[in-house]
Design a protein around this motif. Structure first.
Motif, PDB file in Angstrom:
ATOM      1  N   SER A 167      -3.705  10.295   3.911  1.00 36.39           N
ATOM      2  CA  SER A 167      -4.271  11.280   3.300  1.00 36.39           C
ATOM      3  C   SER A 167      -5.710  11.626   3.903  1.00 36.39           C
ATOM      4  N   PRO A 168      -5.969  12.460   4.759  1.00 35.98           N
ATOM      5  CA  PRO A 168      -4.947  13.581   5.304  1.00 35.98           C
ATOM      6  C   PRO A 168      -4.304  13.034   6.332  1.00 35.98           C
ATOM      7  N   GLU A 169      -3.234  13.682   6.858  1.00 31.63           N
ATOM      8  CA  GLU A 169      -2.291  13.203   7.671  1.00 31.63           C
ATOM      9  C   GLU A 169      -2.924  13.135   8.834  1.00 31.63           C
ATOM     10  N   LEU A 170      -2.328  11.931   9.811  1.00 28.73           N
ATOM     11  CA  LEU A 170      -2.820  11.736  11.082  1.00 28.73           C
ATOM     12  C   LEU A 170      -2.899  12.741  12.050  1.00 28.73           C
ATOM     13  N   VAL A 186       0.839  -1.223  -0.052  1.00 24.61           N
ATOM     14  CA  VAL A 186      -0.086   0.146  -0.056  1.00 24.61           C
ATOM     15  C   VAL A 186       0.715   1.197  -0.032  1.00 24.61           C
ATOM     16  N   GLU A 187       0.503   2.045  -0.881  1.00 22.77           N
ATOM     17  CA  GLU A 187       1.273   3.499  -0.862  1.00 22.77           C
ATOM     18  C   GLU A 187       0.539   4.561  -0.364  1.00 22.77           C
ATOM     19  N   ASN A 188      -1.013   4.533  -0.349  1.00 22.69           N
ATOM     20  CA  ASN A 188      -1.230   5.788   0.163  1.00 22.69           C
ATOM     21  C   ASN A 188      -2.851   5.324   0.438  1.00 22.69           C
ATOM     22  N   ILE A 189      -3.378   5.791   1.708  1.00 23.28           N
ATOM     23  CA  ILE A 189      -4.451   5.431   2.281  1.00 23.28           C
ATOM     24  C   ILE A 189      -5.408   6.804   2.417  1.00 23.28           C
ATOM     25  N   LYS A 190      -6.280   6.957   1.409  1.00 22.70           N
ATOM     26  CA  LYS A 190      -7.154   8.472   1.566  1.00 22.70           C
ATOM     27  C   LYS A 190      -8.230   7.959   2.090  1.00 22.70           C
ATOM     28  N   TRP A 191      -8.674   8.601   3.370  1.00 25.79           N
ATOM     29  CA  TRP A 191      -9.879   8.619   3.994  1.00 25.79           C
ATOM     30  C   TRP A 191     -10.695   9.711   4.158  1.00 25.79           C
ATOM     31  N   CYS A 192     -11.926   9.536   4.106  1.00 22.28           N
ATOM     32  CA  CYS A 192     -12.857  10.740   3.947  1.00 22.28           C
ATOM     33  C   CYS A 192     -13.258  11.222   5.289  1.00 22.28           C
ATOM     34  N   GLN A 233     -10.259   5.217   0.340  1.00 22.49           N
ATOM     35  CA  GLN A 233      -9.725   4.644  -1.022  1.00 22.49           C
ATOM     36  C   GLN A 233      -7.976   4.608  -0.662  1.00 22.49           C
ATOM     37  N   ILE A 234      -7.741   3.277  -1.336  1.00 18.21           N
ATOM     38  CA  ILE A 234      -6.415   2.797  -1.252  1.00 18.21           C
ATOM     39  C   ILE A 234      -5.772   2.581  -2.516  1.00 18.21           C
TER      40      ILE A 234
END
Length: 466
Positions: free
Chosen positions: A267-270, A215-221, A235-236
């Motif tokens: 994304s966004p950052e934690l 996994v390169e990026n986890i975009k959470w709403c 979205q992963i």
């Protein structure tokens, strides 16, 4: 898709099994070409070896024991015959070694666990006034150094990285036999059990798991969810370009991987408090070197050889060989009579991993000639197999621990385990893995508990949305 689980080690598999059994649509994404994570059983000749987790540690309140024992999958390990060897090959009596060990254990046991010191600092100070250690100052130094390595206390180069006394209070030990073995079949037996493949490991996986999906990026709403319409909230994106979407995700990667990748991964950052815990929870490096001989030369089975290093013996090794002087013990291996297992941790393990395998083999042979030639008739080394957990980019270490730095900066497993939620309390990004276990971090049973914990959290929330 309802839920995607990232990382299919023990915690991820546990979460997938629990979610699947609850009727939710799940998918596992694993960056490696195998499942298991730090459970890694490999074929070696005509036997199986565990490169990572090897024993079920304890019985009471241990989910691994509770699941495996009724099926007769575990066996008790016989007590070791213990040897204490100075690094020039001389030995001290087992009685003396055990008395010194008991003394240090008792000192740690009565320590104030709210003390801000590391365990190493406390032990060294306690030994200064303990009469058991006053007779031989050089032996005291060697024994304390062995004790630190054998317990992976850390902090040799940076005292704030040492395991904290307070961490001992937070970590709960399961009562009972601490070294239950898998009868020579390896810890992967338990993975088969979790996946509902035991006793037939050839059965098709009942749960969809995609391998080689880093996994390169986890975009959470962050907007208000509309779960009933099936809108994906996560979205992963994987390194190979593949895309996945789900309503929730459970992250089970190691604390070492989170440290290295959290800024690019989310994304966004934690949130700040989550980042603080990731940065300030620490990860122990512990490596194994399996050594195969043409035939066993040790007189008793099982045996454990504890190495007490002296400074003058360390000086006999070159700078390039310094990793050899960090090996702190050898033990025999259940069901594998021709094998010894060497242990190294911390900076020594990191340096060992940088050396090629032939140099490791040569280094082990050199050490054995020094340690054992006085009392034992050695047989030739046939082959070796070593681990490289620190340099593995999908792991970056072995298990989490609480350091002095952890306590000083207010980091905790509890904070790390808290999910990222929408305003209505729906968990979108959940965190599992042994590092998130509140009281049983550093063990497989802690990882399993954490996977079940997050699965149960989501099962309850999904019920509420229906």
């Amino acid at each position: 898709m309802d839920i995607i689980v990232i990382g299919c080690g023990a915690s991820g598999i546990a979460a997938l099994r629990r979610l699947h059994d609850a009727g939710l649509k799940v998918l596992g994404l694993e960056a490696a070409d195998r499942i298991g994570g730090r459970i890694c059983t490999v074929e070696y000749g005509d036997c199986y070896l565990d490169l990572g987790a090897a024993w079920c540690h304890g019985e009471k309140d241990n989910v691994v024991f509770e699941m495996a024992n009724p099926l007769n999958l575990l066996a008790r390990t016989k007590p070791d015959h213990k040897y204490y060897l100075l690094s020039n090959g001389d030995s001290i009596s087992t009685e003396t070694g055990e008395k010194l060990l008991q003394t240090l254990d008792e000192e740690v046991g009565k320590a104030d666990k709210n003390n801000s010191k590391s365990i190493s600092d406390y032990v060294r100070n306690a030994a200064k006034t303990n009469p058991t250690f006053q007779k031989d100052p050089k032996l005291k130094q060697s024994f304390i150094e062995w004790y630190e390595k054998n317990n992976h206390l850390g902090g040799q180069s940076d005292p704030k990285m040492g395991k904290s006394l307070k961490g001992l209070e937070e970590w709960w030990v399961c009562e009972g036999d601490f070294f239950l073995n898998w009868k020579g079949k390896g810890y992967t037996t338990f993975l088969d059990l979790l996946l509902n493949k035991y006793p037939d490991a050839s059965k098709e996986l009942p749960i969809p798991i995609h391998l080689n999906k880093e996994v390169e990026n986890i975009k959470w709403c962050t907007s208000k969810p509309d779960l009933q319409r099936g809108n994906p909230l996560v979205q992963i994106k994987c390194k190979d370009g593949s895309l996945y979407a789900a309503k929730s995700v459970i992250i089970t990667v190691s604390i070492g991987v989170l440290k290295e990748r959290y800024s690019q991964l989310f994304s966004p950052e934690l949130p700040v408090e989550k980042i603080n815990s990731i940065n300030n929870l620490d990860c122990c490096i512990l490596d194994k070197i399996y050594i195969e001989f043409t035939k066993p030369w040790w007189p008793k089975f099982p045996s454990k050889f504890n190495i007490l290093w002296r400074d003058e013996d360390k000086a006999k090794f070159t700078r390039q060989e310094r990793w050899i002087t960090e090996i702190f013990g050898f033990n025999t291996v259940e069901y594998h009579p021709n094998l010894l297992l060497a242990w190294t941790s911390g900076e020594g393990a990191i340096e060992m991993e940088k050396v090629d395998e032939e140099q490791v083999k040569a280094g082990v042979k050199k050490l054995m000639q020094v340690l054992f030639r006085k009392e034992f008739q050695l047989n030739p080394v046939k082959s070796i197999l070593r681990t490289q957990w620190a340099s593995n980019p999908l792991v970056r270490g072995c298990y989490s621990y609480r350091s002095v730095k952890t306590e000083e900066n207010g980091a905790s497993a509890i904070i790390l385990s808290e999910p990222l939620c929408h305003g209505n309390g729906f968990p979108v990004v959940c965190f599992a893995g042994e590092a998130t276990s509140h009281h049983r971090h550093n063990a497989v049973h802690g990882a399993i508990e954490a996977g079940f914990r997050e699965a149960d959290r989501l099962i309850e929330k999904f019920k509420q949305t229906k």
